[in-house]
Design a protein around this motif. Structure first.
Motif, mmCIF file in Angstrom:
data_model
loop_
_atom_site.group_PDB
_atom_site.id
_atom_site.type_symbol
_atom_site.label_atom_id
_atom_site.label_comp_id
_atom_site.label_asym_id
_atom_site.label_seq_id
_atom_site.Cartn_x
_atom_site.Cartn_y
_atom_site.Cartn_z
ATOM 1 N N ASP A 1 0.905 -1.172 0.005
ATOM 2 C CA ASP A 1 -0.009 -0.063 0.030
ATOM 3 C C ASP A 1 1.009 1.261 -0.162
ATOM 4 O OD1 ASP A 1 0.846 0.437 2.900
ATOM 5 O OD2 ASP A 1 -0.756 -1.214 3.329
ATOM 6 N N ARG B 1 1.291 3.430 2.058
ATOM 7 C CA ARG B 1 1.903 3.968 3.445
ATOM 8 C C ARG B 1 3.169 3.240 3.506
ATOM 9 N NH1 ARG B 1 -1.082 3.596 9.314
ATOM 10 N NH2 ARG B 1 0.640 4.755 10.478
ATOM 11 N N SER B 2 3.119 1.822 3.157
ATOM 12 C CA SER B 2 4.295 1.169 2.951
ATOM 13 C C SER B 2 5.542 1.609 1.996
ATOM 14 C CB SER B 2 4.100 -0.384 2.673
ATOM 15 O OG SER B 2 3.054 -1.022 3.618
ATOM 16 N N ASP C 1 7.191 4.403 3.452
ATOM 17 C CA ASP C 1 7.981 4.022 4.506
ATOM 18 C C ASP C 1 9.330 3.544 3.848
ATOM 19 O OD1 ASP C 1 6.297 4.913 6.479
ATOM 20 O OD2 ASP C 1 5.554 2.669 6.712
ATOM 21 N N SER D 1 5.662 13.152 1.409
ATOM 22 C CA SER D 1 4.587 13.926 1.587
ATOM 23 C C SER D 1 3.943 14.115 0.087
ATOM 24 C CB SER D 1 4.709 15.416 2.066
ATOM 25 O OG SER D 1 3.599 16.350 2.004
ATOM 26 N N ASN E 1 2.371 10.483 -0.714
ATOM 27 C CA ASN E 1 1.096 10.486 -0.287
ATOM 28 C C ASN E 1 -0.134 11.379 -1.036
ATOM 29 O OD1 ASN E 1 1.105 8.500 1.930
ATOM 30 N ND2 ASN E 1 2.636 9.772 3.010
ATOM 31 N N ASP F 1 -3.173 10.136 -3.074
ATOM 32 C CA ASP F 1 -4.735 10.338 -2.612
ATOM 33 C C ASP F 1 -5.518 11.359 -3.491
ATOM 34 O OD1 ASP F 1 -4.129 9.230 -0.188
ATOM 35 O OD2 ASP F 1 -3.723 11.189 0.919
#
Length: 339
Positions: A81, A83-84, A87, A130, A133, A137
């Motif tokens: 995903d 988020r992963s 990271d 950022s 992400n 989104d």
């Protein structure tokens, strides 16, 4: 050409991604954003998406030009995903950051902030995270169900190839840009590259935004992957899903239009399946596919002694109600990661 060298151990370690890979879809969609406004598949999506971007996307576009090399660290292996993905990108070792960004700087002029990024500057890395992400989104999240539907349908097709012909049937079905001649999978590529799997296997990743031909990573030491174009069938991310059937029938004839639509909807099929689903004789199905192939609307490739038909870009553009653009389309230069 890209030459992927398999051992017997590698053939038993081929895997197909279960879900669309968010890192690759981010990267390849950025490539599409840099492509022509009238691109036959991505043009309408591009026009809509450019109005939704915020300034942080400029950072991503600088790292992911539409042609040529994009840093390998942007597509970490196995991140399920966004988020992963973020990271993993933020955890990239300084050595890889320096090496990847040096490769980028050799090929094009890079912004001054890439020097900070290469040194692992925490503020610059935070800005990159950022931006990833926010891009996901704003651009991809609302279309993710449709992207997933396309990649899942393609995965089912590859699974059927494997059941019919084993690993060699699966690899042989990746055409027409890929050709299997044991023990090497040869892929049309803008430069010469050798990928020796050395028992690590290969992860196949169907991608919505991959265009025309498969791509891989530049660094042979990273987890081996081959990202290839998933057959989009009639699934577009914006605009109407299909043109009026009557218009297509007037152009091709009702029966031939039905055959072309069946090939599009199935993501690739055989003459026997066409005949059975449309209630026509095998001879008629064969005659129609011969005409469609002769006019460049479909491609035919063998999988485990069975001929499978898929749409060409021209066939896709016709059935989705577009005209092909003049001149070289997006993706004719070196693919994103120049590998």
């Amino acid at each position: 050409m890209l030459h992927i060298h398999f051992s017997m151990a590698d053939l038993s370690r081929i895997r197909i991604a279960q879900e669309p890979d968010p890192a690759w879809e981010i990267l390849l969609s950025l490539h599409a954003l840099g492509g022509p406004a009238d691109h036959v598949v991505f043009g309408p999506w591009r026009s809509e998406t450019l109005t939704r971007l915020d300034p942080s996307a400029r950072m991503l576009l600088a790292l992911a030009p539409p042609r040529g090399y994009s840093p390998d660290f942007l597509t970490p292996a196995g991140a399920p995903d966004v988020r992963s993905v973020v990271d993993a990108v933020l955890s990239t070792g300084r050595g890889q950051l320096r090496a990847d960004l040096a490769q980028l700087a050799v090929r094009r002029r890079t912004p001054s902030w890439t020097r900070l990024l290469a040194e692992g500057d925490l503020e610059t890395l935070g800005r990159l995270g950022s931006a990833l992400n926010r891009y996901h989104d704003r651009v991809l999240a609302r279309r993710w169900d449709r992207i997933r539907a396309v990649t899942e349908a393609d995965r089912a097709l590859r699974a059927r190839d494997f059941l019919d012909g084993g690993a060699e049937g699966l690899l042989g079905g990746l055409g027409p840009a890929a050709r299997w001649e044991a023990p090497v999978l040869t892929v049309d590529y803008p430069l010469d590259q050798q990928l020796r799997l050395r028992g690590r296997g290969l992860r196949l990743i169907p991608s919505y935004f991959c265009w025309r031909r498969p791509i891989t990573l530049l660094d042979e030491e990273l987890t081996p992957v081959l990202v290839y174009p998933a057959n989009r069938g009639l699934h577009l991310l914006t605009g109407p899903e299909r043109p009026g059937r009557s218009a297509l029938a007037r152009l091709l004839g009702r029966a031939r239009a039905s055959v072309l639509e069946e090939i599009a909807l199935s993501g690739g099929t055989t003459e026997g399946d066409i005949a059975r689903r449309l209630g026509m004789s095998p001879a008629s199905a064969s005659a129609h596919t011969a005409v469609l192939r002769g006019t460049g609307l479909i491609a035919t490739h063998g999988v485990a002694d069975t001929a499978r038909h898929t749409l060409t870009p021209l066939g896709l553009s016709l059935i989705e109600g577009h005209l092909p653009v003049d001149g070289p389309p997006y993706g004719t230069g070196p693919p994103g990661p120049e590998h």
